[in-house]
Design a protein around this motif. Structure first.
Motif, PDB file in Angstrom:
ATOM      1  N   PRO A   1      -0.360  -2.019 -11.388  1.00 51.73           N
ATOM      2  CA  PRO A   1      -1.597  -0.929 -12.155  1.00 51.73           C
ATOM      3  C   PRO A   1      -1.605   0.332 -11.941  1.00 51.73           C
ATOM      4  O   PRO A   1      -1.478  -0.415 -10.401  1.00 51.73           O
ATOM      5  CB  PRO A   1      -3.390  -1.894 -12.158  1.00 51.73           C
ATOM      6  N   SER A   2      -1.513   1.159 -12.409  1.00 48.34           N
ATOM      7  CA  SER A   2      -1.847   2.645 -11.007  1.00 48.34           C
ATOM      8  C   SER A   2      -2.817   3.135 -10.106  1.00 48.34           C
ATOM      9  O   SER A   2      -2.494   3.117  -8.966  1.00 48.34           O
ATOM     10  CB  SER A   2      -1.833   3.835 -12.596  1.00 48.34           C
ATOM     11  N   GLU A   3      -3.555   2.071 -10.522  1.00 47.61           N
ATOM     12  CA  GLU A   3      -5.371   2.639  -9.580  1.00 47.61           C
ATOM     13  C   GLU A   3      -4.650   1.498  -8.079  1.00 47.61           C
ATOM     14  O   GLU A   3      -5.352   2.405  -7.320  1.00 47.61           O
ATOM     15  CB  GLU A   3      -6.209   1.342 -10.194  1.00 47.61           C
ATOM     16  N   TYR A   4      -3.471   0.974  -7.991  1.00 47.60           N
ATOM     17  CA  TYR A   4      -3.703   0.485  -7.410  1.00 47.60           C
ATOM     18  C   TYR A   4      -2.195   0.888  -6.034  1.00 47.60           C
ATOM     19  O   TYR A   4      -1.416   0.762  -5.533  1.00 47.60           O
ATOM     20  CB  TYR A   4      -3.224  -1.384  -6.914  1.00 47.60           C
ATOM     21  N   THR A   5      -2.120   2.216  -6.721  1.00 48.35           N
ATOM     22  CA  THR A   5      -0.683   2.580  -6.171  1.00 48.35           C
ATOM     23  C   THR A   5      -1.327   4.213  -6.147  1.00 48.35           C
ATOM     24  O   THR A   5      -1.825   4.659  -6.049  1.00 48.35           O
ATOM     25  CB  THR A   5       0.475   2.709  -6.834  1.00 48.35           C
ATOM     26  N   THR A   6      -0.533   4.640  -4.840  1.00 45.17           N
ATOM     27  CA  THR A   6      -1.232   5.736  -4.441  1.00 45.17           C
ATOM     28  C   THR A   6       0.559   7.265  -4.783  1.00 45.17           C
ATOM     29  O   THR A   6       1.090   6.484  -4.120  1.00 45.17           O
ATOM     30  CB  THR A   6      -1.899   6.083  -2.835  1.00 45.17           C
ATOM     31  N   GLY A   7       0.101   8.078  -4.539  1.00 44.36           N
ATOM     32  CA  GLY A   7       1.078   9.086  -5.017  1.00 44.36           C
ATOM     33  C   GLY A   7       1.739   9.828  -2.950  1.00 44.36           C
ATOM     34  O   GLY A   7       0.797   8.950  -2.062  1.00 44.36           O
ATOM     35  N   SER A   8       3.108  10.214  -2.682  1.00 41.75           N
ATOM     36  CA  SER A   8       3.253  10.467  -1.538  1.00 41.75           C
ATOM     37  C   SER A   8       3.186  12.229  -1.416  1.00 41.75           C
ATOM     38  O   SER A   8       2.222  13.499  -2.484  1.00 41.75           O
ATOM     39  CB  SER A   8       4.787  10.559  -1.202  1.00 41.75           C
ATOM     40  N   SER A   9       2.893  12.071  -0.219  1.00 44.45           N
ATOM     41  CA  SER A   9       1.871  13.568  -0.101  1.00 44.45           C
ATOM     42  C   SER A   9       3.425  14.645   0.089  1.00 44.45           C
ATOM     43  O   SER A   9       2.806  15.994  -0.192  1.00 44.45           O
ATOM     44  CB  SER A   9       1.452  13.732   2.049  1.00 44.45           C
ATOM     45  N   ILE A  10       4.658  14.505  -0.136  1.00 39.62           N
ATOM     46  CA  ILE A  10       5.745  15.344  -0.190  1.00 39.62           C
ATOM     47  C   ILE A  10       6.716  15.144  -0.712  1.00 39.62           C
ATOM     48  O   ILE A  10       7.194  15.873  -1.528  1.00 39.62           O
ATOM     49  CB  ILE A  10       6.247  15.670   1.075  1.00 39.62           C
ATOM     50  N   MET A  11       7.138  14.296  -1.351  1.00 35.62           N
ATOM     51  CA  MET A  11       8.393  13.425  -2.414  1.00 35.62           C
ATOM     52  C   MET A  11       7.070  13.387  -3.266  1.00 35.62           C
ATOM     53  O   MET A  11       6.309  12.169  -3.499  1.00 35.62           O
ATOM     54  CB  MET A  11       8.313  11.818  -2.022  1.00 35.62           C
ATOM     55  N   PRO A  12       7.348  14.269  -4.659  1.00 39.52           N
ATOM     56  CA  PRO A  12       6.372  14.130  -5.919  1.00 39.52           C
ATOM     57  C   PRO A  12       6.931  13.114  -6.763  1.00 39.52           C
ATOM     58  O   PRO A  12       6.338  12.273  -7.618  1.00 39.52           O
ATOM     59  CB  PRO A  12       7.237  15.254  -6.347  1.00 39.52           C
ATOM     60  N   ASN A  13       7.939  12.297  -6.315  1.00 38.31           N
ATOM     61  CA  ASN A  13       9.071  11.125  -7.018  1.00 38.31           C
ATOM     62  C   ASN A  13       8.091   9.619  -7.198  1.00 38.31           C
ATOM     63  O   ASN A  13       8.480   8.981  -7.706  1.00 38.31           O
ATOM     64  CB  ASN A  13      10.382  11.401  -7.298  1.00 38.31           C
ATOM     65  N   LYS A  14       7.291   9.609  -5.842  1.00 35.71           N
ATOM     66  CA  LYS A  14       6.635   8.579  -4.547  1.00 35.71           C
ATOM     67  C   LYS A  14       5.232   7.658  -5.867  1.00 35.71           C
ATOM     68  O   LYS A  14       5.027   8.644  -6.202  1.00 35.71           O
ATOM     69  CB  LYS A  14       6.558   8.639  -3.400  1.00 35.71           C
ATOM     70  N   ARG A  15       5.587   6.763  -6.184  1.00 32.50           N
ATOM     71  CA  ARG A  15       4.309   5.596  -6.151  1.00 32.50           C
ATOM     72  C   ARG A  15       4.452   4.753  -5.439  1.00 32.50           C
ATOM     73  O   ARG A  15       5.192   4.138  -5.728  1.00 32.50           O
ATOM     74  CB  ARG A  15       4.261   5.428  -7.619  1.00 32.50           C
ATOM     75  N   ASN A  16       3.235   4.807  -4.340  1.00 31.76           N
ATOM     76  CA  ASN A  16       3.325   3.742  -3.523  1.00 31.76           C
ATOM     77  C   ASN A  16       2.526   2.490  -3.486  1.00 31.76           C
ATOM     78  O   ASN A  16       1.383   3.314  -3.653  1.00 31.76           O
ATOM     79  CB  ASN A  16       3.393   4.517  -1.607  1.00 31.76           C
TER      80      ASN A  16
END
Length: 441
Positions: free
Chosen positions: A272-287
């Motif tokens: 679920p998207s709520e359980y991932t976060t983005g990168s502070s520098i890489m726009p393509n990332k969902r971590n």
């Protein structure tokens, strides 16, 4: 700071030493404060039963204790550095409001049994939360294990090994958390005893009504020996942390699977998207940050247990070293339970990606099936094993994951998950809890 309860005349208190002695104790006592008030009310009732305080004094003390609890919840009473600890704050408040009646509240008890009973009540709450979270995880796993099974590679040594399924994966963690639910219940049975009235560890020359305080505080039994009451401090806290750690250890392994399964290299799971976060520098990332922190949570609980264990190199009787156990206990329980609370929703909403899982099942993963089929037909297993190993590349000819799972009839395997049996175990725990509630009432 208010004058310490133990202050003797003619002795000057060094402020630096007092700061060291107090440490974070008064802040940590906020977590236990309402339980301390509850135990104080039971103690007052016990004193009234043996005539140490009058009925009128007992009523006034209990009334003021209730008001203090309300003020604390509302934030109009703050437990802060004005007080040495929560115990002294209670006595100071009662003395301020009731004079001599407030000064009588400490008769027959020590801060030693006062923190023991407050902590014990708090630990019971932590175990109730642990049982609730483990039960919820087991339920979600059973529900998802009952859904149509999708082929999933089974791994040993993080290498593709045999055909498995999503149903088998969920069933494995379902049984783990049924056992974790049981362990929470068993740990509660261990610690569910009342230490109030053991004073500083040697009893007092008053016939305290410990039977009454045991009933009033909802304990299953009295902790009889004053010396054992002190010996159990740290031991019981470790038992609770061990029960939480056992559950969080299973979360760590579950999270490790999800960490692998969500990588592009595996691609088996979408979170679920709520359980991932983005990168502070890489726009393509969902971590998968939540999963990674769930994986790391065991370390915090285990460290808390270890810190308390290291404090327990002590003789019998109370030693001040144990003050440092509060912070470890609080942070370990809080972190472990917070991690467990997130798991049911995560498991309910994660999505399997069937094409990637099916594509990852290689022909050689049927070699074990081939060897066992030959052994069942009379070929010695080691001969069948060697033949299957030599022909592993072609072992999957004419086979499907569904065929492999359908033939897996050993108890607990793909075609005999025994989910009803697991559901019955979980239901039995619910039934036992209902029976215990009925007995308590």
């Amino acid at each position: 700071m208010t004058q310490p309860l133990w202050q003797k005349s003619g002795i000057q208190i060094d402020a630096r030493i007092m700061r060291f002695l107090a440490g974070d104790d008064v802040v940590l006592d906020r977590e236990f404060f309402l339980h301390d008030i509850t135990a104080s009310k039971a103690h007052v009732e016990g004193l009234a039963n043996i005539g140490v305080v009058s009925a009128d004094e007992a009523a006034a003390l209990k009334r003021e204790l209730d008001v203090l609890a309300e003020d604390f919840r509302a934030g109009s009473f703050v437990l802060d550095e004005r007080y040495e600890d929560g115990h002294s704050a209670i006595e100071a408040r009662l003395t301020e409001r009731l004079g001599d009646a407030g000064r009588r509240v400490h008769t027959g008890r020590s801060r030693n049994d006062q923190i023991l009973v407050a902590t014990r009540l708090w630990l019971k709450d932590q175990l109730a939360a642990l049982e609730l979270h483990c039960h919820a995880i087991a339920e979600v796993c059973l529900e998802r294990a009952a859904q149509p099974a999708l082929p999933l590679p089974g791994y040993t040594h993080i290498q593709r090994a045999v055909v498995s399924s999503t149903a088998m994966w969920f069933a494995g963690f379902a049984e783990a958390f049924i056992d974790n639910t049981l362990r929470a219940r068993q740990t509660l049975a261990l610690i569910d005893c009342n230490p109030l009235g053991t004073a500083a560890g040697y009893g007092v020359n008053l016939k305290l009504d410990r039977e009454h305080t045991t009933r009033a505080l909802g304990f299953a039994r009295m902790q009889i020996s004053p010396i054992y009451a002190q010996l159990s401090r740290g031991k019981f806290e470790m038992a609770v942390l061990e029960a939480i750690a056992s559950a969080v250890l299973d979360v760590r392994r579950l999270a490790w699977d999800l960490s692998l399964f969500t990588t592009a290299e595996f691609g088996f799971v979408k979170l679920p998207s709520e359980y991932t976060t983005g990168s502070s520098i890489m726009p393509n990332k969902r971590n998968p940050d939540v999963v990674e922190l769930l994986r790391a949570s065991y370390a915090s609980v285990a460290a808390a247990r270890t810190e308390i264990e290291q404090l327990l190199s002590l003789p019998s009787g109370y030693q001040r070293d144990l003050q440092f156990s509060k912070g470890s206990l609080f942070h370990g329980c809080r972190h472990g339970l917070a991690a467990l609370e997130l798991v049911p929703d995560l498991l309910a909403r994660m999505a399997w990606h069937e094409p990637a899982m099916r594509a990852a099942i290689e022909p050689a993963m049927y070699a074990t099936d081939v060897a066992i089929e030959q052994a069942a037909a009379g070929v010695p297993f080691r001969d069948a094993y060697r033949a299957a190993a030599d022909a592993a590349a072609s072992a999957g000819e004419g086979r499907t994951p569904e065929d492999s799972l359908a033939a897996r009839v050993s108890p607990g395997a793909g075609n005999d998950l025994r989910l009803d049996e697991l559901k019955a175990r979980l239901a039995a725990l619910d039934h036992d809890a209902l029976d215990n509630d009925t007995l308590d009432n």
